[in-house]
Scaffold this motif. Structure first.
Motif, PDB file in Angstrom:
ATOM      1  N   TYR A 241     -32.237 133.045  46.519  1.00  0.00           N
ATOM      2  CA  TYR A 241     -32.431 132.304  47.774  1.00  0.00           C
ATOM      3  C   TYR A 241     -31.600 131.019  47.778  1.00  0.00           C
ATOM      4  CZ  TYR A 241     -34.710 130.353  51.911  1.00  0.00           C
ATOM      5  OH  TYR A 241     -34.954 129.830  53.155  1.00  0.00           O
TER       6      TYR A 241
ATOM      7  N   HIS B  35     -28.665 132.046  50.253  1.00  0.00           N
ATOM      8  CA  HIS B  35     -29.177 131.973  51.620  1.00  0.00           C
ATOM      9  C   HIS B  35     -28.307 131.032  52.446  1.00  0.00           C
ATOM     10  CE1 HIS B  35     -31.861 130.661  54.926  1.00  0.00           C
ATOM     11  NE2 HIS B  35     -32.370 131.873  54.822  1.00  0.00           N
ATOM     12  N   THR B  36     -28.008 131.426  53.670  1.00  0.00           N
ATOM     13  CA  THR B  36     -27.133 130.642  54.537  1.00  0.00           C
ATOM     14  C   THR B  36     -27.607 129.196  54.667  1.00  0.00           C
ATOM     15  OG1 THR B  36     -26.595 132.606  55.825  1.00  0.00           O
ATOM     16  CG2 THR B  36     -26.141 130.468  56.852  1.00  0.00           C
TER      17      THR B  36
ATOM     18  N   GLU C 141     -28.005 126.874  52.437  1.00  0.00           N
ATOM     19  CA  GLU C 141     -28.563 126.187  51.276  1.00  0.00           C
ATOM     20  C   GLU C 141     -27.452 125.423  50.554  1.00  0.00           C
ATOM     21  OE1 GLU C 141     -31.679 125.828  50.730  1.00  0.00           O
ATOM     22  OE2 GLU C 141     -32.211 127.166  52.385  1.00  0.00           O
TER      23      GLU C 141
ATOM     24  N   SER D 168     -25.058 127.386  48.396  1.00  0.00           N
ATOM     25  CA  SER D 168     -24.493 128.630  48.916  1.00  0.00           C
ATOM     26  C   SER D 168     -23.172 128.430  49.642  1.00  0.00           C
ATOM     27  CB  SER D 168     -25.495 129.293  49.874  1.00  0.00           C
ATOM     28  OG  SER D 168     -24.938 130.453  50.453  1.00  0.00           O
TER      29      SER D 168
ATOM     30  N   SER E 198     -22.703 133.685  53.619  1.00  0.00           N
ATOM     31  CA  SER E 198     -23.635 133.851  54.724  1.00  0.00           C
ATOM     32  C   SER E 198     -23.681 135.314  55.166  1.00  0.00           C
ATOM     33  CB  SER E 198     -23.226 132.971  55.907  1.00  0.00           C
ATOM     34  OG  SER E 198     -24.136 133.120  56.981  1.00  0.00           O
TER      35      SER E 198
ATOM     36  N   ASP F  86     -30.293 137.116  54.612  1.00  0.00           N
ATOM     37  CA  ASP F  86     -31.212 136.009  54.901  1.00  0.00           C
ATOM     38  C   ASP F  86     -32.585 136.519  55.318  1.00  0.00           C
ATOM     39  OD1 ASP F  86     -29.121 134.312  54.362  1.00  0.00           O
ATOM     40  OD2 ASP F  86     -28.707 133.810  56.455  1.00  0.00           O
TER      41      ASP F  86
ATOM     42  N   GLU G 222     -36.024 135.921  53.207  1.00  0.00           N
ATOM     43  CA  GLU G 222     -37.049 135.154  53.921  1.00  0.00           C
ATOM     44  C   GLU G 222     -38.357 135.946  53.971  1.00  0.00           C
ATOM     45  OE1 GLU G 222     -35.221 134.415  57.658  1.00  0.00           O
ATOM     46  OE2 GLU G 222     -33.812 132.937  56.858  1.00  0.00           O
TER      47      GLU G 222
END
Length: 506
Positions: A422, A426-427, A429, A432, A435, A440, A444
């Protein structure tokens, strides 16, 4: 080293020390009393604020100054009480933690549920820009209710307790009075140790906290020295200048083994050695074909067998078998340099120049071996080695201008895939540079699914997507490798917790 060998080493060390004393020569450790320990680490702490960075050399220091809300049993990894003595889930999204009574910070002020709530809220404050935000973002709010901490999550959370083992509680009144910058320099906590002195870039000295609520630790003074060079850490250990050296390489371990008065302390950890790609502003690595070519160029067996030599295990993804959600059914990493060359030709990337970010915290032989593997298939790799604080700042920059690939070793101290994939992928973050909306949605959903079987299925999907898109490559499961002299009694754990109150020195 088994107990019999270590006992023999201890007796020999004692004999050598007595012999040296009789000749008028004192061993280097003679100046350290039975309550003092000196530790060589690879880096100076990037901060002493526990709400900020959580790289190993940083939290190894500050987690001794502060108490955590919960801890893990070092033998079983089970979550156990600490500042919170008990807890219950009153509804799917609400948890109530009973705070330990009578705890004070080192300045004498009481530690309350309000301080615990503030410690969480501070990390969740976007303006504070905590690097730990992703770990706690499932929390909607934290409040105090008398002597209890009440945590409300936005969705049911299967990982909340795991993350709360990493939450260090800070004094709200003091932080607000002095400000974040001053607090990071002169922290006050409730832990077993307090900050005695700090020499920027060099060493941090901790002293036992006389106001600590727990049993008085046997170690009264601890000196953490920043020694980036592995050979220097080994030399310090051999000369008895230090009692413990961290982040050692297999070569260093071989050297230490030759001394019968020293021991290698090692254990497999949840830490994954990895390469992360910049898929946004990485240049050639924006192309998935190049990312796959890099993955196929790496000789994973050689990294593990020739360089790690017993201090690593193969993995098939961006996690280790100690993490919940690790999918054993995934295929192993594939080493296929000929196919890698074909992929680079298809992507018109033969001869492409890549920048690989790294730091002295990481074994340079591994980094150089990867550089060599990539050169063999037609890629030019420039290694950019910066100190750990600079490295972290660079790769966390939202501009994504840190290079093409980076080497790292990741641990969330949570034993869960959520704490790895994550924050790394995860987009949006901070870690990161990748994407994918589908990814995601899966991660989530996984972090709000209580049913273990369903979570397992979701992580299988998530890892399958990561294997398809390749925003990163899991290289191997890393072992923690420490060198210790015979003064030290301590057993390392899978979470790499360097808790001084669990150590003893003679």
């Amino acid at each position: 080293m088994n107990r019999r060998r270590f006992r023999a080493a201890l007796l020999l060390a004692t004999a050598l020390a007595l012999g040296a004393a009789s000749c008028g020569i004192q061993p280097a450790s003679a100046g350290r009393g039975p309550g003092t320990i000196t530790i060589d680490t690879a880096n100076y702490p990037s901060t002493l604020d526990p709400g900020k960075q959580y790289d190993t050399d940083t939290y190894s220091v500050y987690r001794n100054i502060f108490d955590q809300l919960l801890r893990r049993n070092p033998k079983t990894n089970a979550v156990v009480p600490w500042l919170a003595t008990k807890w219950q889930q009153t509804d799917p999204r609400t948890w109530r933690f009973t705070m330990r009574p009578g705890v004070t910070f080192s300045d004498g002020s009481p530690l309350t549920a309000e301080d615990a709530a503030y410690s969480i809220s501070r990390i969740l404050d976007k303006k504070f820009a905590s690097q730990q935000y992703a770990n706690f973002s499932v929390i909607d709010k934290a409040t105090a209710d008398g002597g209890d901490l009440v945590v409300h999550t936005s969705v049911p959370s299967p990982t909340l307790l795991s993350y709360l083992t990493t939450l260090s509680v800070v004094p709200k009144a003091y932080v607000q009075r002095v400000g974040d910058k001053q607090f990071a320099v002169k922290p006050i906590g409730s832990g077993p140790y307090l900050l005695q002195s700090a020499t920027a870039g060099s060493e941090v000295v901790l002293a036992a906290n006389p106001k600590w609520w727990g049993p008085a630790p046997q170690i009264r003074t601890a000196v953490f020295r920043a020694v980036p060079n592995v050979a220097s850490r080994v030399a310090d250990l051999q000369s008895r200048k230090v009692d413990l050296a961290t982040t050692l390489t297999p070569d260093a371990a071989d050297q230490i083994r030759r001394d019968p008065t020293l021991a290698i302390l090692s254990t497999p950890t949840e830490r994954v050695a990895y390469l992360a790609y910049n898929t946004i502003k990485g240049g050639a690595t924006d192309d998935p074909r190049v990312r796959k070519a890099i993955a196929e160029a790496i000789d994973y067996d050689a990294l593990i067998k020739n360089l790690q030599r017993g201090y690593a295990k193969p993995i098939n993804s961006m996690a280790t078998p100690l993490a919940f959600g690790y999918d054993k059914a995934l295929p192993n990493n594939r080493h296929d340099p000929e196919d890698a060359k074909k992929l680079l030709q298809q992507a018109h990337a033969v001869g492409a120049k890549l920048v690989m970010a790294t730091s002295p915290s990481f074994d340079p032989q591994v980094v150089q071996a990867i550089q060599g593997d990539l050169a063999a298939v037609g890629l030019q790799v420039e290694i950019q080695n910066s100190d750990q604080a600079t490295y972290l700042k660079k790769v966390q920059d939202p501009s994504h201008e840190w290079g093409s690939i980076r080497f790292g070793k990741w641990s969330c101290s949570c034993l869960d895939s959520d704490g790895v994939i994550y924050p790394l992928f995860h987009t949006g973050e901070i870690w990161s540079s990748y994407s994918n909306p589908d990814f995601d949605k899966i991660v989530e959903q996984a972090r709000e699914t209580i049913d273990p079987a369903q979570r397992t299925k979701l992580y299988s999907q998530a890892f399958a997507l990561l294997n398809q898109d390749l925003p990163g490559i899991g290289l191997f499961q890393a072992y923690a490798v420490y060198g210790a002299n015979s003064r030290l009694q301590w057993t390392p754990d899978a979470s790499e917790s360097l808790f001084l109150d669990q150590m003893k020195v003679s």
